[in-house]
Design an enzyme around this catalytic site. Structure first.
Site, short mmCIF file in Angstrom:
data_model
loop_
_atom_site.label_atom_id
_atom_site.label_comp_id
_atom_site.label_asym_id
_atom_site.label_seq_id
_atom_site.Cartn_x
_atom_site.Cartn_y
_atom_site.Cartn_z
N TYR A 337 0.86 -1.19 0.00
CA TYR A 337 0.00 0.00 0.00
C TYR A 337 0.90 1.24 0.00
O TYR A 337 1.76 1.41 0.86
CB TYR A 337 -0.88 -0.03 1.23
N CYS A 338 0.70 2.13 -0.98
CA CYS A 338 1.40 3.42 -1.06
C CYS A 338 2.91 3.20 -1.03
O CYS A 338 3.44 2.44 -1.83
CB CYS A 338 0.91 4.34 0.05
N VAL A 339 3.65 3.83 -0.11
CA VAL A 339 5.10 3.66 -0.08
C VAL A 339 5.47 2.22 0.28
O VAL A 339 6.54 1.73 -0.11
CB VAL A 339 5.74 4.66 0.90
N GLY A 341 3.95 -0.22 -1.04
CA GLY A 341 3.93 -0.83 -2.37
C GLY A 341 5.19 -0.53 -3.15
O GLY A 341 5.71 -1.38 -3.88
N PHE A 365 -1.78 -1.21 -3.89
CA PHE A 365 -2.83 -0.23 -3.59
C PHE A 365 -2.22 1.16 -3.75
O PHE A 365 -1.29 1.53 -3.03
CB PHE A 365 -3.34 -0.36 -2.16
#
Length: 601
Positions: A337-339, A341, A365
């Protein structure tokens, strides 16, 4: 009531002058306390204000815009004429309205602008004039930046952002005497709202130890592990970087491949485990996934030298070892998710270079691997600003969580800053209890080495997408990542814009399922099926332009979660008997959500 309708200005007259005078004195007393709380840590040297450096950067950027307009006298005259023309149109329409003639407003706010929702912004000529004067001026200032030529893209982007921040700050809706709702409330309560507001200001300054930490919700209504982050599970491993949580199964059989979730460390993992009704983690467990989650440490001086590589090795790679010990299963599905990811993508490229095939599918994500179009956060990233940030981080070994939180709030300052300034300090109201905003305020620190690497290699130099990033002695190549990928973007994302995610999809070497969800960076992800909110789009390969992909895509109502679950099962739906935390003699350290996530700034 009839008299008030005939004389609407009566509602702006003080009801009880004596009570108002007493409350005004109390307000000034509280304001003095607020000033003392603000000054004390600065006099002791506990806080070193860095606002001057930031202000210098803003002035320098806007000065470059000004140079373009003043360098040509004719251009400067045209710009001034355009502004005065707007003022004259407003004056003429106001005169017509005073004489009872029907006339259209010179300018109207956008339909989604909540600042001018009070009827008196339209019905009262004084406030309508102030509103239009503000809108004309702010629109003119924005146009001056848009039309300034000869600026590089980054400077223009910064100028646009700064002008927006200034315009949002000076809105008449933020001031007592120019906001009809605030003025009415003050008159009706004889200033009690201002007394309560100043009390809130003192409390928030004390909470921030001299810095203003604006409350976005009522923190007393939430307790992590009690009514947030309650999905049953156990912490089964930990090190200096993270804890590993394994969640207890709720089904007799589970998918053979465990599910590893890599959340961002810029915020805490329980965004995916809010209330049970909103919890992606609980939902995934209920679908038959054996869920493991990395809970990152809230770092201090001890983690100062923990780099991106450390987070990869001690975070993701170590957790893969833990999962194998806990399940006797080597192949896993992974989510980032985000960083988190971005770190997962870096790890996948590293594993591809090493021939490590433990991660068999990856879901992202709102994740960027190409930072060309990384949105407004790029405003804060250039060599000058990074050097200044690195200098500050060197003092303690980390970036204070409030700095990162402030940057994110500025991306939507009307919603996340000024609306709460008005509500808390001018209306004197308590903020509404909202779990998402409680999580948003639960900020985390950034280790100096990790954050510097991230800013330089991703936002500044974009080395991952260019094949120039090096980790652990390996040059990373995303095209070597050939496993199936589910790449989720959200349509209104201001942190990982859908265009940025779309372009990043083309860097991987295997099949990519690009999915676009409605709403933004958080609500577009945390969208449980039972709510039946928003929608999502699926289509062909993420090639060409995003706009063309959207035109050819298919819209689906509701949550994308079941679509993701079906995609995961299509890769391997083999089932085994459910695994409980502590199997295979794995030592249980504590109950979920663990102690690392409890550490507050």
């Amino acid at each position: 009531m009839a008299n008030e309708r005939q004389h609407p200005m009566l509602q702006y007259i003080i009801n009880n002058p004596e009570a108002f005078a007493n409350n005004l004195a109390k307000t000034l007393e509280q304001a003095g306390k607020a000033m003392a709380v603000y000054i004390e840590p600065r006099e002791k040297g506990e806080i070193k204000d860095s606002g001057a450096d930031e202000l210098t950067g803003v002035i320098k950027t806007l000065a470059q815009v000004g140079e373009y307009w003043v360098s040509d006298p004719q251009r400067a005259v045209e710009a001034q004429s355009r502004l005065w023309s707007g003022y004259i149109d407003l004056w003429n329409s106001s005169l017509k309205r005073m004489m009872g003639e029907p006339c259209k407003p010179a300018v109207e706010p956008e339909a989604r602008d909540k600042r001018f929702a009070d009827p008196d912004w339209n019905e009262n000529q004084f406030f309508d004039f102030i509103k239009q004067l503000y809108l004309i001026t702010s629109k003119w200032a924005e146009d001056m930046v848009h039309e300034a030529e000869g600026l590089d893209d980054h400077t223009k982007h910064k100028a646009e952002f700064y002008v927006t921040q200034i315009a949002n700050a000076v809105s008449p809706s933020n001031f007592l005497l120019t906001n009809p709702e605030l003025l009415r409330l003050t008159m009706e309560s004889n200033g009690e709202n201002l007394v309560k507001g100043m009390q809130h200001l003192v409390e928030d300054l004390r909470t921030g130890h001299g810095d203003l930490k604006i409350r976005q919700t009522d923190p007393s209504k939430f307790k992590l592990g009690d009514n947030l982050g309650t999905t049953p599970g156990k912490v089964i491993a930990q090190n200096d970087v993270c804890q590993v949580i394994q969640y207890s199964p709720t089904t007799e059989d589970v998918l053979k491949r465990p599910l590893l979730i890599v959340p961002p460390w810029i915020n805490k993992f329980y965004i995916l485990d809010l209330t049970p009704e909103k919890s992606f983690i609980k939902w995934a467990v209920d679908q038959g996934h054996t869920v493991f989650v990395i809970s990152w440490v809230n770092p201090d001086e001890r983690q100062a030298q923990k780099s991106f590589e450390h987070y990869m090795r001690e975070g993701i790679l170590n957790t893969l070892d833990v999962i194998k010990r806990a399940t006797r299963q080597e192949e896993v599905n992974a989510i980032g998710y985000c960083v988190g990811g971005t770190l997962l993508a870096v790890t996948l490229a590293y594993m591809a270079a090493k021939g490590d095939q433990r991660i068999q599918s990856a879901t992202f994500f709102t994740t960027q691997v190409d930072f060309t179009y990384a949105g407004d956060l790029k405003v804060f990233v250039d060599e000058e600003q990074i050097q200044l940030l690195e200098k500050r981080m060197a003092e303690h070994g980390y970036l204070d969580g409030s700095k990162m939180s402030s940057a994110f709030n500025m991306l939507r300052s009307n919603d996340l800053i000024w609306s709460y300034v008005v509500n808390n300090y001018l209306k004197g109201k308590e903020p509404f209890p909202f779990d998402l905003l409680y999580w948003n305020s639960d900020s985390t620190r950034m280790p100096a080495a990790n954050h510097s690497f991230y800013l330089r290699n991703c936002y500044l130099d974009n080395t991952l997408s260019k094949g120039r990033m090096e980790i652990g002695g390996e040059r990373l190549d995303l095209s070597k990542v050939t496993i199936p990928i589910y790449n989720l973007a959200t349509r209104e994302d201001h942190i990982a814009p859908p265009r940025s995610v779309f372009i990043g999809s083309g860097l991987f070497g295997g099949p990519v399922e690009y999915v676009l969800s409605g709403s933004g960076h958080i609500a577009g992800v945390v969208n449980p099926p039972a709510k039946n909110k928003y929608q999502y789009w699926t289509g062909g390969k993420p090639e060409g332009a995003l706009e063309d992909w959207i035109r050819g895509s298919e819209e689906h109502p509701g949550s994308w979660w079941p679509h993701w679950d079906a995609w995961t099962r299509s890769l391997d739906d083999t089932k085994v008997k459910a695994r409980k935390p502590g199997a295979y003699r794995i030592k249980i350290l504590e109950d979920a959500p663990g102690s690392y996530v409890m550490q507050r700034v």
